[in-house]
Design an enzyme around this catalytic site. Structure first.
Site, PDB file in Angstrom:
ATOM      1  N   HIS A 181       0.771  -1.301  -0.111  1.00  0.00           N
ATOM      2  CA  HIS A 181      -0.068   0.074  -0.027  1.00  0.00           C
ATOM      3  C   HIS A 181       0.946   1.131  -0.149  1.00  0.00           C
ATOM      4  O   HIS A 181       2.082   1.040   0.606  1.00  0.00           O
ATOM      5  CB  HIS A 181      -0.996  -0.010   1.109  1.00  0.00           C
ATOM      6  N   CYS A 182       0.473   2.111  -0.556  1.00  0.00           N
ATOM      7  CA  CYS A 182       0.993   3.710  -0.640  1.00  0.00           C
ATOM      8  C   CYS A 182       0.444   4.489   0.753  1.00  0.00           C
ATOM      9  O   CYS A 182      -0.248   3.986   1.422  1.00  0.00           O
ATOM     10  CB  CYS A 182       1.107   4.109  -1.899  1.00  0.00           C
ATOM     11  N   MET A 183       0.321   5.819   0.153  1.00  0.00           N
ATOM     12  CA  MET A 183      -0.329   6.736   1.169  1.00  0.00           C
ATOM     13  C   MET A 183      -2.091   6.560   1.214  1.00  0.00           C
ATOM     14  O   MET A 183      -2.538   6.552   2.234  1.00  0.00           O
ATOM     15  CB  MET A 183      -0.013   8.158   0.924  1.00  0.00           C
ATOM     16  N   ARG A 227      -3.701   3.984  -1.155  1.00  0.00           N
ATOM     17  CA  ARG A 227      -4.200   2.923  -2.004  1.00  0.00           C
ATOM     18  C   ARG A 227      -3.705   1.525  -1.756  1.00  0.00           C
ATOM     19  O   ARG A 227      -2.654   1.268  -1.381  1.00  0.00           O
ATOM     20  CB  ARG A 227      -3.810   2.986  -3.444  1.00  0.00           C
ATOM     21  N   ILE A 232       7.414   3.313  -3.114  1.00  0.00           N
ATOM     22  CA  ILE A 232       6.240   3.620  -2.251  1.00  0.00           C
ATOM     23  C   ILE A 232       6.334   3.041  -0.800  1.00  0.00           C
ATOM     24  O   ILE A 232       5.979   3.729   0.018  1.00  0.00           O
ATOM     25  CB  ILE A 232       4.989   3.181  -3.105  1.00  0.00           C
TER      26      ILE A 232
END
Length: 484
Positions: free
Chosen positions: A25-27, A29, A117
């Site tokens: 996961h990123c910030m 998503r 990421i």
């Protein structure tokens, strides 16, 4: 919000844990790598409470959650027991058959994004610490004799110096090779003795073959290429030696082959590619910086949608590491983030729909103060269309000013009203003032254009129909039937 319930529904609608080969996961998503993308039900996933939108690419299935992403991610990992998930060999084989230009380009973007990421948080932490040191310098606190400040400076620099190691770990997950072997290989590139050896004026050779003199600390592409090469070498060695010898000799043979190839071919190629991309950017910014920045910032909403903005991240990171400052990606993100947030705040004034007011105001605040734009982009601006036009105009106009004034960012952090101090230059000057003016331009233009385009509250485009899940839909149908 019940994060466990949300996680269970997401897991069910993506085809279950058996359909997941990888999840990061990123910030904002959840980024799934699925064995079969066709098993994921977009419509049902979008209807889940807590899900903002779904984005498909040729290499990832992305579910936009927002600022609560970490809690939802942990619940999915716990429920599905994905901590030991491995990429599916057949899925990897199918992916290799995608040799179209678009497929290769998407794969490159995915690898760069996937390698960076996962450790955005330490990057932001290091960047803000470097900014703190800069502010202490302005205040006269930072001196060469102040040991506390010097240690703070070292803490801020560490993440950037050892960047190849962090990149290699992220890339290892994308290329499905041993992450610790990838880290070891990347560590070779920044070993103190090798750094001194390559800095020597004498020619360095290995088995008579010249080793290119270069500096790999803070680099991105060399570590990605070295990990890519490692993934093939691991498989080749694994097929070539007997089972009884693998546990003893395989790691040694892999490193003996991978390290020289990395030093002689892959790492120098990475430096050349990185310098080439940066040169193209520098030429564009030198010849017509104001126009380049204006167009880039204006089209950034569409660039972010495709994930192409990650292509510019390595150049920005290199600029942060050497202290020159990023003059493209993060200044453009300042214009984009604030224009997006202001468009949402304008919708809050023009719409009569109570739910849209709530969504727009929350999304606007998140974009303006938290630099998180996915809720605004997918929940408000994109569905309503007119605010998207206003965002492009506001971001583009601010971008023109940024290009004219040569505004730079000096810290890796999502640009927002809170983190705008990242534009304070260590050398002083008016850079920060110009950044504040650019922020004002983005907000005023975007808000004004959005207000003008949507000031008629009866505009049907301003009514967002909430997506309901199946249970709610059945209840509504029953209510209508009983009424009749």
């Amino acid at each position: 919000m019940d994060y466990r319930d949300c996680a269970e529904q997401i897991l069910k609608e993506v085809g279950g844990s058996e359909n997941i080969t990888d999840l990061v996961h990123c910030m904002t998503r959840l980024r799934f790598t699925l064995k079969d993308d066709n098993l994921a039900n977009d419509k049902k996933i979008k209807a889940i409470k807590g899900v903002i939108d779904v984005v498909r690419s040729s290499v990832q299935y992305q579910i936009i959650i927002g600022s609560d992403i970490d809690k939802c991610y942990k619940e999915i990992m716990n429920i599905a027991n994905l901590s030991s998930a491995k990429p599916d060999p057949q899925a990897a084989s199918d992916e290799k058959r995608k040799h179209t230009v678009a497929g290769v380009f998407n794969k490159v973007i995915d690898v760069i994004a996937g390698s960076i990421i996962p450790f955005q948080m330490p990057l932001m932490a290091a960047g803000m610490i470097k900014l703190l040191v800069t502010i202490l310098g302005f205040l006269g606190v930072y001196t060469e004799t102040n040991m506390t400040c010097r240690i703070l400076s070292i803490i801020g620099d560490t993440c950037f110096y050892f960047f190849p190691i962090l990149v290699a770990y992220g890339a290892a997950k994308k290329f499905n090779c041993n992450p610790f072997m990838a880290v070891c290989l990347a560590a070779v590139l920044i070993h103190p003795d090798l750094v001194l050896l390559l800095a020597d004026k004498e020619t360095v050779t290995f088995l008579g073959i010249g080793v290119t003199s270069a500096t790999y600390s803070t680099s991105v592409i060399p570590a990605i290429l070295s990990t890519w090469g490692l993934s093939y070498i691991e498989r080749l060695v694994d097929r070539s030696i007997p089972v009884w010898a693998k546990s003893i000799f395989k790691p040694m043979i892999v490193l003996l082959i991978a390290a020289p190839i990395t030093l002689i071919v892959l790492a120098p190629a990475g430096i050349i590619i990185g310098q080439g991309l940066q040169s193209l950017i520098n030429i564009a910014m030198t010849k017509a910086g104001w126009l380049t920045m204006g167009l880039f910032a204006g089209f950034l909403p569409f660039i972010v949608m495709t994930g192409m903005h990650h292509v510019f991240t390595p150049g920005a990171l290199a600029a942060f590491a050497n202290g020159s400052g990023d003059n493209l990606l993060f200044p453009a993100l300042l214009a984009f983030n604030l224009a997006m947030g202001s468009a949402c705040m304008a919708i809050n004034f023009t719409t009569k729909d109570k739910e849209m007011k709530s969504v727009a105001s929350a999304s606007g605040i998140t974009a303006l103060f938290g630099a998180v734009t996915e809720p605004a982009l997918y929940g408000v601006v994109l569905p309503l269309k007119k605010p998207l036009i206003a965002t492009c105009i506001g971001s583009g106009v601010a971008g023109l000013f940024i290009g004219l004034m040569h505004v730079k960012s000096f810290v890796f952090s999502g640009p927002s009203l809170v983190s705008i101090i990242q534009f304070i230059s260590p050398k002083g000057g008016a850079n920060f003032i110009y950044a504040v003016i650019a922020a004002g331009i983005a907000m005023v233009v975007s808000f004004t254009v959005t207000y003008i385009l949507t000031r008629k509250g009866e505009d049907k485009a301003l009514t967002k129909i909430p997506i309901k899940n199946e249970a709610e839909t059945r209840q509504d149908e029953k209510a209508v039937y009983m009424h009749r």
